[in-house]
Design a protein around this motif. Structure first.
Motif, short mmCIF file in Angstrom:
data_model
loop_
_atom_site.label_atom_id
_atom_site.label_comp_id
_atom_site.label_asym_id
_atom_site.label_seq_id
_atom_site.Cartn_x
_atom_site.Cartn_y
_atom_site.Cartn_z
N VAL A 1 0.87 -1.18 0.00
CA VAL A 1 0.00 0.00 0.00
C VAL A 1 0.90 1.22 0.00
CG1 VAL A 1 -1.87 1.23 1.15
CG2 VAL A 1 -1.77 -1.27 1.26
N GLY A 2 1.13 1.78 -1.20
CA GLY A 2 2.04 2.90 -1.34
C GLY A 2 2.59 2.94 -2.75
N GLY A 3 3.72 3.67 -2.93
CA GLY A 3 4.27 3.89 -4.25
C GLY A 3 5.25 2.81 -4.68
N GLU A 4 5.63 2.88 -5.98
CA GLU A 4 6.49 1.84 -6.56
C GLU A 4 7.89 1.85 -5.94
OE1 GLU A 4 6.16 0.79 -10.89
OE2 GLU A 4 5.18 2.76 -10.94
N GLU A 5 8.47 3.02 -5.73
CA GLU A 5 9.82 3.07 -5.17
C GLU A 5 9.84 2.53 -3.76
OE1 GLU A 5 11.61 6.89 -5.45
OE2 GLU A 5 11.46 7.01 -7.65
N GLU A 6 8.84 2.90 -2.97
CA GLU A 6 8.77 2.39 -1.59
C GLU A 6 8.55 0.89 -1.58
OE1 GLU A 6 7.35 6.66 -1.64
OE2 GLU A 6 6.99 4.85 -2.82
N ALA A 7 7.74 0.39 -2.51
CA ALA A 7 7.49 -1.05 -2.59
C ALA A 7 8.77 -1.80 -2.92
CB ALA A 7 6.42 -1.35 -3.62
N ALA A 8 9.51 -1.30 -3.91
CA ALA A 8 10.76 -1.96 -4.30
C ALA A 8 11.74 -1.99 -3.14
CB ALA A 8 11.36 -1.24 -5.51
N ALA A 9 11.83 -0.87 -2.40
CA ALA A 9 12.72 -0.82 -1.25
C ALA A 9 12.30 -1.79 -0.16
CB ALA A 9 12.78 0.60 -0.71
N ALA B 1 13.18 -5.40 -1.31
CA ALA B 1 14.57 -5.64 -1.66
C ALA B 1 15.32 -6.57 -0.71
CB ALA B 1 15.31 -4.31 -1.80
N PRO B 2 15.18 -6.43 0.61
CA PRO B 2 15.95 -7.32 1.49
C PRO B 2 15.66 -8.80 1.26
CG PRO B 2 15.10 -5.45 2.73
CD PRO B 2 14.48 -5.38 1.38
N LEU B 3 14.41 -9.12 0.95
CA LEU B 3 14.08 -10.53 0.67
C LEU B 3 14.64 -10.94 -0.70
CD1 LEU B 3 11.91 -12.61 -0.86
CD2 LEU B 3 12.67 -13.15 1.45
N LEU B 4 14.41 -10.12 -1.71
CA LEU B 4 14.85 -10.47 -3.05
C LEU B 4 16.37 -10.56 -3.15
CD1 LEU B 4 12.38 -8.25 -5.13
CD2 LEU B 4 12.21 -10.70 -4.66
N ASP B 5 17.07 -9.76 -2.35
CA ASP B 5 18.53 -9.80 -2.36
C ASP B 5 19.09 -11.02 -1.62
OD1 ASP B 5 18.52 -7.44 -3.76
OD2 ASP B 5 18.98 -6.17 -2.03
N ALA B 6 18.26 -11.63 -0.78
CA ALA B 6 18.74 -12.73 0.07
C ALA B 6 18.51 -14.10 -0.53
CB ALA B 6 18.07 -12.64 1.43
N VAL B 7 17.81 -14.18 -1.65
CA VAL B 7 17.43 -15.47 -2.23
C VAL B 7 17.85 -15.51 -3.70
CG1 VAL B 7 15.51 -15.76 -0.62
CG2 VAL B 7 15.12 -14.64 -2.83
N PRO B 8 17.81 -16.69 -4.34
CA PRO B 8 18.17 -16.77 -5.75
C PRO B 8 17.27 -15.90 -6.64
CG PRO B 8 18.11 -18.96 -4.76
CD PRO B 8 17.54 -18.01 -3.75
N GLU B 9 17.77 -15.61 -7.82
CA GLU B 9 17.00 -14.82 -8.78
C GLU B 9 15.71 -15.56 -9.12
OE1 GLU B 9 17.44 -12.88 -13.26
OE2 GLU B 9 19.19 -13.69 -12.21
N PRO B 10 14.59 -14.88 -9.12
CA PRO B 10 13.31 -15.56 -9.37
C PRO B 10 13.11 -15.91 -10.84
CG PRO B 10 12.93 -13.22 -9.08
CD PRO B 10 14.39 -13.46 -8.79
N GLY C 1 6.48 -10.57 -11.05
CA GLY C 1 5.35 -9.96 -11.75
C GLY C 1 4.63 -8.90 -10.96
N VAL C 2 5.40 -8.04 -10.30
CA VAL C 2 4.82 -7.02 -9.43
C VAL C 2 4.63 -5.73 -10.22
CG1 VAL C 2 5.23 -5.62 -7.37
CG2 VAL C 2 5.82 -8.05 -7.37
#
Length: 458
Positions: free
Chosen positions: A270-278, A281-290, A294-295
């Motif tokens: 619930v908010g903007g795209e930049e805030e959502a990506a931030a 990020a900690p989860l996406l950076d910690a795991v293999p590339e998906p 599709g967000v």
């Protein structure tokens, strides 16, 4: 028993449908095709007065009574054999007050209808994840979904309700009127009466950043291990439920992924795209590339409809559920074993977050007794073919049995099958006795018993 008493029948504004009527086969059906019950009467009510007439009829003649809103209940508790069904689908009024940030909703509405009306004003209230779900059943059982971390459970946003009691009396339930009844209906299911109208608090929820991220299913243990640490610490504007699923063979999914078993997270920010990506990020950076991320921005109402085509009315369903406090390594390993064994394209496991705003309410403020739980898990076997009913049931039960030792003990009552009285007691925990006392006051003869039943206190 296909008609009410002569006087009541003449005054009934809706439609009375019996086994000899042409509309009967359609009228008796519920969402889960595994449920095949034949009521003697389906009363499609036009308003609260109709509801009261059917309640009086069932009470006076000692007729088994079921109540149906959207008909989604997995255990088929919106119908019965040989009794009467109150069908609320005609109660469709929706009144949005943007200045007060409230919406008044008829007991027969679906959440898709409500989301469309409130979304016109950039507003929403927590409302599950499938738009064809009925407002009544989801609300009375608690209501968790995409907005739980940001806005709380659906019951946390219920301000008042109009209820037809077992006596046929019509009352208002709110903090300042019939407060015990108001407490009980916020999670106690349909045990206390028929709710013909709800008033909900609304929140500013316009465009959300939502959609799935998929990983190879062999990476599920690694992703789930990272997810269990990440999500509870994430900003509450971010919701993401972990899932085992099969990629549907249709757009918008890339054709190389069609029918591929994957693990994933379905996001709602619930908010903007930049805030959502931030926030992600900690989860996406910690795991293999998906395999797929599709967000994208979309109206909240659009995210709510994302699963509708995948789960139409008429499929076979069998599910089990549990509340979860922690996900230890042993539970991760059990998920990694059973999740990939999904027996059909539609079968799935979801872990819904229920922390954030939902934790600001205590275990005794409503009947929902597991406010300290972090997730609600559901193991849902789904398939259109009745021949596969045994396979989807076995997978759901085996998966549940493997994970139940790591559960909090009870379950979300809206995701329970017919599992017995002890399971109902466990799911209400320390609130069961108060519920039983209120049940004895409002429904001492247990007229409303086709549900996850709370027995009246002796």
């Amino acid at each position: 028993m296909s008609t009410l008493d002569a006087g009541d029948s003449r005054d009934f504004e809706g439609q009375l449908i019996g086994p000899d009527d042409s509309a009967y086969e359609e009228a008796r059906q519920v969402y889960n095709a595994m449920i095949d019950r034949r009521p003697a009467l389906v009363a499609r009510c036009a308003g609260a007065e109709d509801v009261a007439k059917v309640v009086d009829f069932a009470r006076e003649r000692e007729v088994l009574l079921a109540v149906r809103g959207g008909g989604h209940n997995g255990a088929g508790l919106g119908t019965c054999d040989g009794g009467a069904v109150i069908d609320l689908s005609g109660l469709k009024q929706i009144e949005v007050d943007p200045s007060a940030r409230t919406v008044r909703v008829g007991g027969g509405c679906t959440w898709g209808e409500v989301d469309a009306a409130t979304g016109e004003h950039g507003l929403a209230t927590p409302s599950g994840i499938i738009s064809t779900t009925g407002v009544g059943g989801l609300t009375l059982g608690g209501g968790m979904g995409h907005l739980s971390r940001k806005c709380g459970l659906t019951i946390d946003n219920l301000l008042e309700a109009d209820v037809v009691l077992a006596s046929g009396e019509r009352v208002r339930a709110a903090a300042d009127e019939n407060p015990d009844l108001f407490w009980a209906i916020r999670g106690g299911g349909g045990n206390f009466g028929v709710v013909t109208s709800f008033l909900f608090r609304l929140h500013e929820v316009g465009t959300v950043i939502g959609g799935p991220t998929f990983w190879d299913i062999d990476q599920s243990a690694e992703v789930l291990s990272a997810y269990r640490e990440f999500l509870p610490a994430a900003p509450r504007e971010l919701n993401g439920f972990f899932a085992y699923t099969t990629v549907p063979p249709a757009p918008p999914f890339p054709e190389p992924l069609h029918m591929r078993k994957v693990c994933g997270i379905v996001w709602c920010y619930v908010g903007g795209e930049e805030e959502a990506a931030a926030a992600m990020a900690p989860l996406l950076d910690a795991v293999p590339e998906p395999l797929m991320h599709g967000v994208q921005p979309m109206p909240h109402a659009a995210l709510q409809t994302a699963f509708d085509a995948l789960y139409p009315k008429g499929d076979q369903w069998y599910w089990r559920a549990d509340f979860v406090n922690e996900i230890p390594d042993e539970a991760v390993a059990a998920h990694a074993k059973h999740g990939p064994e999904m027996p059909s394209m539609q079968s799935t496991m979801h872990l819904y977050p229920i922390d954030g705003a939902a934790h600001e309410v205590s275990n005794t403020d409503t009947p929902w007794a597991y406010r300290d739980a972090k997730w609600g898990s559901v193991f849902a076997g789904v398939d259109p073919d009745p021949a596969n009913a045994g396979a989807i049931r076995s997978w759901s039960v085996d998966y549940f049995d493997a994970l139940h030792p790591y559960s909090a003990g009870g379950a979300y009552v809206n995701m329970m099958m017919d599992e017995g009285q002890e399971r109902v007691r466990a799911s209400y925990g320390g609130n069961y006795e108060r519920l039983a006392k209120i049940k004895a006051e409002y429904d001492p003869d247990n007229l409303f018993r086709v549900n996850q039943n709370i027995e009246p206190q002796a």
